[in-house]
Design an enzyme around this catalytic site. Structure first.
Site, mmCIF file in Angstrom:
data_model
loop_
_atom_site.group_PDB
_atom_site.id
_atom_site.type_symbol
_atom_site.label_atom_id
_atom_site.label_comp_id
_atom_site.label_asym_id
_atom_site.label_seq_id
_atom_site.Cartn_x
_atom_site.Cartn_y
_atom_site.Cartn_z
ATOM 1 N N ILE A 179 -7.858 37.513 77.387
ATOM 2 C CA ILE A 179 -9.121 38.233 77.616
ATOM 3 C C ILE A 179 -10.025 37.431 78.553
ATOM 4 N N THR B 290 -14.166 38.707 66.488
ATOM 5 C CA THR B 290 -13.161 39.736 66.206
ATOM 6 C C THR B 290 -13.557 40.614 65.018
ATOM 7 N N ASP B 291 -13.042 41.854 64.994
ATOM 8 C CA ASP B 291 -13.274 42.732 63.845
ATOM 9 C C ASP B 291 -12.585 42.193 62.587
ATOM 10 N N GLU B 292 -11.644 41.239 62.758
ATOM 11 C CA GLU B 292 -10.889 40.742 61.604
ATOM 12 C C GLU B 292 -11.770 39.961 60.631
ATOM 13 N N ASN C 234 -7.290 44.110 71.331
ATOM 14 C CA ASN C 234 -7.210 44.295 72.780
ATOM 15 C C ASN C 234 -5.759 44.416 73.236
ATOM 16 N N LYS D 80 -12.494 32.061 62.272
ATOM 17 C CA LYS D 80 -13.366 32.772 63.227
ATOM 18 C C LYS D 80 -14.690 33.140 62.543
ATOM 19 N N TYR E 72 -6.653 32.620 60.484
ATOM 20 C CA TYR E 72 -7.257 32.969 61.784
ATOM 21 C C TYR E 72 -8.639 33.572 61.593
ATOM 22 N N LYS F 125 1.951 38.991 70.750
ATOM 23 C CA LYS F 125 1.142 40.062 70.160
ATOM 24 C C LYS F 125 1.911 41.378 70.225
ATOM 25 N N LYS G 34 -8.166 24.288 77.428
ATOM 26 C CA LYS G 34 -7.232 23.247 76.978
ATOM 27 C C LYS G 34 -5.800 23.528 77.441
ATOM 28 N N LEU G 35 -5.553 24.737 77.935
ATOM 29 C CA LEU G 35 -4.206 25.155 78.352
ATOM 30 C C LEU G 35 -3.192 24.935 77.227
ATOM 31 N N ARG H 138 -4.522 50.060 63.726
ATOM 32 C CA ARG H 138 -5.352 49.202 64.569
ATOM 33 C C ARG H 138 -6.174 50.076 65.518
ATOM 34 N N VAL I 177 9.172 45.759 63.300
ATOM 35 C CA VAL I 177 7.970 46.374 62.716
ATOM 36 C C VAL I 177 7.750 45.772 61.325
ATOM 37 N N TYR I 178 6.564 45.216 61.090
ATOM 38 C CA TYR I 178 6.275 44.582 59.800
ATOM 39 C C TYR I 178 6.034 45.637 58.710
HETATM 40 P P1 NAD Z 1 -5.463 33.796 74.055
HETATM 41 O O1 NAD Z 1 -4.705 33.097 72.970
HETATM 42 O O2 NAD Z 1 -4.721 34.577 75.075
HETATM 43 O O3 NAD Z 1 -6.351 32.732 74.850
HETATM 44 C C1 NAD Z 1 -7.060 31.702 74.235
HETATM 45 C C2 NAD Z 1 -7.443 30.687 75.326
HETATM 46 O O4 NAD Z 1 -8.211 29.639 74.709
HETATM 47 C C3 NAD Z 1 -6.234 30.016 75.978
HETATM 48 O O5 NAD Z 1 -6.440 29.949 77.377
HETATM 49 C C4 NAD Z 1 -6.202 28.631 75.365
HETATM 50 O O6 NAD Z 1 -5.616 27.643 76.198
HETATM 51 C C5 NAD Z 1 -7.690 28.381 75.135
HETATM 52 N N1 NAD Z 1 -7.965 27.398 74.069
HETATM 53 C C6 NAD Z 1 -7.428 27.383 72.808
HETATM 54 N N2 NAD Z 1 -7.938 26.341 72.116
HETATM 55 C C7 NAD Z 1 -8.818 25.703 72.953
HETATM 56 C C8 NAD Z 1 -9.666 24.583 72.800
HETATM 57 N N3 NAD Z 1 -9.701 23.900 71.663
HETATM 58 N N4 NAD Z 1 -10.449 24.214 73.840
HETATM 59 C C9 NAD Z 1 -10.390 24.908 75.014
HETATM 60 N N5 NAD Z 1 -9.593 25.971 75.212
HETATM 61 C C10 NAD Z 1 -8.825 26.371 74.190
HETATM 62 O O7 NAD Z 1 -6.533 34.670 73.285
HETATM 63 P P2 NAD Z 1 -7.250 36.053 73.645
HETATM 64 O O8 NAD Z 1 -6.479 37.158 73.045
HETATM 65 O O9 NAD Z 1 -7.595 36.066 75.086
HETATM 66 O O10 NAD Z 1 -8.591 35.905 72.784
HETATM 67 C C11 NAD Z 1 -9.779 35.348 73.344
HETATM 68 C C12 NAD Z 1 -10.908 35.447 72.341
HETATM 69 O O11 NAD Z 1 -11.129 36.807 71.962
HETATM 70 C C13 NAD Z 1 -10.642 34.699 71.018
HETATM 71 O O12 NAD Z 1 -11.837 34.067 70.626
HETATM 72 C C14 NAD Z 1 -10.247 35.792 70.050
HETATM 73 O O13 NAD Z 1 -10.568 35.437 68.725
HETATM 74 C C15 NAD Z 1 -11.083 36.945 70.554
HETATM 75 N N6 NAD Z 1 -10.553 38.298 70.272
HETATM 76 C C16 NAD Z 1 -9.251 38.619 70.603
HETATM 77 C C17 NAD Z 1 -8.787 39.911 70.372
HETATM 78 C C18 NAD Z 1 -7.383 40.325 70.757
HETATM 79 O O14 NAD Z 1 -6.976 41.444 70.414
HETATM 80 N N7 NAD Z 1 -6.612 39.516 71.487
HETATM 81 C C19 NAD Z 1 -9.636 40.871 69.797
HETATM 82 C C20 NAD Z 1 -10.953 40.501 69.470
HETATM 83 C C21 NAD Z 1 -11.389 39.211 69.724
HETATM 84 P P1 TYD Z 2 -1.046 41.490 66.340
HETATM 85 O O1 TYD Z 2 -0.790 41.902 67.755
HETATM 86 O O2 TYD Z 2 -0.508 40.183 65.869
HETATM 87 O O3 TYD Z 2 -2.622 41.589 66.124
HETATM 88 P P2 TYD Z 2 -3.505 41.476 64.758
HETATM 89 O O4 TYD Z 2 -2.662 40.936 63.680
HETATM 90 O O5 TYD Z 2 -4.556 40.496 65.193
HETATM 91 O O6 TYD Z 2 -4.001 42.857 64.499
HETATM 92 O O7 TYD Z 2 -0.478 42.626 65.380
HETATM 93 C C1 TYD Z 2 -0.944 43.957 65.469
HETATM 94 C C2 TYD Z 2 -0.302 44.733 64.342
HETATM 95 O O8 TYD Z 2 1.110 44.807 64.587
HETATM 96 C C3 TYD Z 2 -0.442 44.072 62.978
HETATM 97 O O9 TYD Z 2 -0.610 45.100 61.995
HETATM 98 C C4 TYD Z 2 0.883 43.358 62.769
HETATM 99 C C5 TYD Z 2 1.869 44.261 63.515
HETATM 100 N N1 TYD Z 2 3.037 43.569 64.105
HETATM 101 C C6 TYD Z 2 4.331 44.042 63.843
HETATM 102 O O10 TYD Z 2 4.529 45.023 63.103
HETATM 103 N N2 TYD Z 2 5.392 43.393 64.421
HETATM 104 C C7 TYD Z 2 5.217 42.310 65.234
HETATM 105 O O11 TYD Z 2 6.234 41.744 65.706
HETATM 106 C C8 TYD Z 2 3.886 41.847 65.514
HETATM 107 C C9 TYD Z 2 3.650 40.670 66.415
HETATM 108 C C10 TYD Z 2 2.816 42.518 64.935
#
Ligand code: NAD
Ligand code: TYD
Length: 328
Positions: free
Chosen positions: A12, A117-119, A171, A145, A141, A180, A33-34, A205, A197-198
């Site tokens: 994101i 996050t909504d979580e 997202n 958060k 997680y 994901k 931090k990559l 979602r 599928v879990y």
């Molecule tokens: P992502 O895992 O793709 O990216 C996370 C980034 O943070 C990476 O570039 C990683 O290198 C960096 N990072 C991790 N630990 C670090 C640290 N200690 N210092 C500096 N950098 C660090 O995650 P994403 O899906 O892009 O999520 C980004 C944010 O959005 C998160 O805070 C997540 O909780 C939030 N969010 C994600 C979703 C989703 O569906 N992916 C939904 C709602 C909120």
């Molecule tokens: P995920 O992408 O891990 O997001 P979140 O757990 O943060 O919602 O998972 C989305 C949904 O998909 C969640 O209900 C778990 C399910 N899931 C599977 O059924 N199989 C999979 O291999 C993964 C990664 C997730």
């Protein structure tokens, strides 16, 4: 505007940096931090300054924050399954990291946006969460958060700092790491691997196209009130099985690849986020799930150069640990 974007090399964060630079003309420094999820290639072609470091490292924060007018924090460990297997990094980055970053912003009097996050609300059977819903996280997680969100709010209440929190729903879109659900299923479907599928696949979602989340964050950054939380939810909800079946159709994969596997412990049944408050700031989601999913499948089809190195690297080890080698 001069922005410090932490975690800007992730999924994101990199979409956000691209949007801010290309559509708003912002000057951006990325601190990242990559980790396995952070990749320099995600920002290819986007002008930005880059500091390689962790948000929990005060020296890295001091270097990256120089000249910034606001801080946006995406930096996080983000995968629920990994938080169950190895929660350590989640505690460190979300608790200590958010603290060090908040201190850096407070010392300099900067506006601070926490991406959340909504979580944090846990699971909801019916209706939608509002910003007033109780915080009942289920996984390491979401619990860490939640801790970060509470610390952020305390900096406004205690120190009068200008903070805002943006809570997004699930997202999807370009540059999402294939651990994901959506990218995992797309890439497995491309290569004819099983689609795991879990449980019963009936978990729901609330899907949000990544660029819509980024524009929501932009609205909150510009217009959100200090100390407030804003939910940013997607326009559509569907079960995991519906998502996987649609991916099977879009990729032409064999439906018999769908494989039911053991459920995730503490698995939240349904997420649903009400977004009235951010709508009042002028935000609206632009992309319906059907269209966004088609575009996402097309992006992965057209960009094997992005995902092939990921799939053949450390990811393979993770995948075998998580799913067992029998899933291919
Ligand atoms: P992502 O895992 O793709 O990216 C996370 C980034 O943070 C990476 O570039 C990683 O290198 C960096 N990072 C991790 N630990 C670090 C640290 N200690 N210092 C500096 N950098 C660090 O995650 P994403 O899906 O892009 O999520 C980004 C944010 O959005 C998160 O805070 C997540 O909780 C939030 N969010 C994600 C979703 C989703 O569906 N992916 C939904 C709602 C909120
Ligand atoms: P995920 O992408 O891990 O997001 P979140 O757990 O943060 O919602 O998972 C989305 C949904 O998909 C969640 O209900 C778990 C399910 N899931 C599977 O059924 N199989 C999979 O291999 C993964 C990664 C997730």
């Amino acid at each position: 505007m001069k922005l410090l974007v932490c975690g800007g090399a992730g999924f994101i964060g990199s979409n956000f940096v691209r949007q801010r630079v290309e559509e708003h003309g912002d000057e951006v420094t990325v601190l990242d931090k990559l980790t396995y999820a952070g990749r320099r290639e995600n920002l290819e072609g986007v002008p930005h300054a880059f500091v390689h470091g962790a948000i929990e490292d005060p020296a890295a924060v001091a270097e990256a924050i120089e000249g910034a007018e606001a801080v946006v924090n995406f930096a996080a460990e983000t995968h629920v399954d990994r938080s169950i297997a190895e929660p350590d990094a989640f505690v460190k980055t979300h608790a200590l990291g958010t603290f060090v970053l908040l201190e850096g912003a407070r010392e300099r009097g900067l506006r601070y946006l926490q991406v959340s996050t909504d979580e944090v609300y846990g699971s909801i059977e019916e209706g939608s969460f509002t910003e007033e819903s109780p915080l009942e996280p289920s996984s390491p997680y979401s619990a860490t958060k939640t801790g970060a969100d509470l610390l952020v709010q305390s900096y406004t209440r205690t120190f009068g700092m200008e903070t805002v929190i943006c809570r997004g729903s699930n997202n999807y879109g370009p540059f999402q790491y294939p651990e994901k659900l959506i990218p995992l299923m797309i890439l497995n479907a491309f290569s004819g691997d099983p689609l795991p599928v879990y449980g019963d696949g009936q978990q729901v979602r609330n899907w949000l196209y990544v660029r819509d989340f980024c524009s929501g964050i932009g609205h909150v950054l510009a217009h959100g009130e200090a100390g407030e939380v804003y939910n940013v939810g997607g326009p559509d909800e569907c079960t995991n099985l519906e998502v996987v079946e649609r991916i099977v159709e879009l990729t032409g994969a064999d439906p018999s690849l769908i494989t039911y596997v053991e459920d995730r412990p503490g698995h939240d049944r349904r997420y649903s986020l009400g977004s009235e408050k951010v709508r009042a700031l002028g935000w609206e989601a632009q992309v319906r799930f059907e269209q966004g999913l088609e575009e996402t499948v097309a992006w992965y089809r057209e960009n094997p150069g992005w995902w092939e190195p990921i799939r053949s690297g450390d990811y393979r080890e993770y995948y075998e640990r998580q799913y067992g080698s029998s899933l291919g």
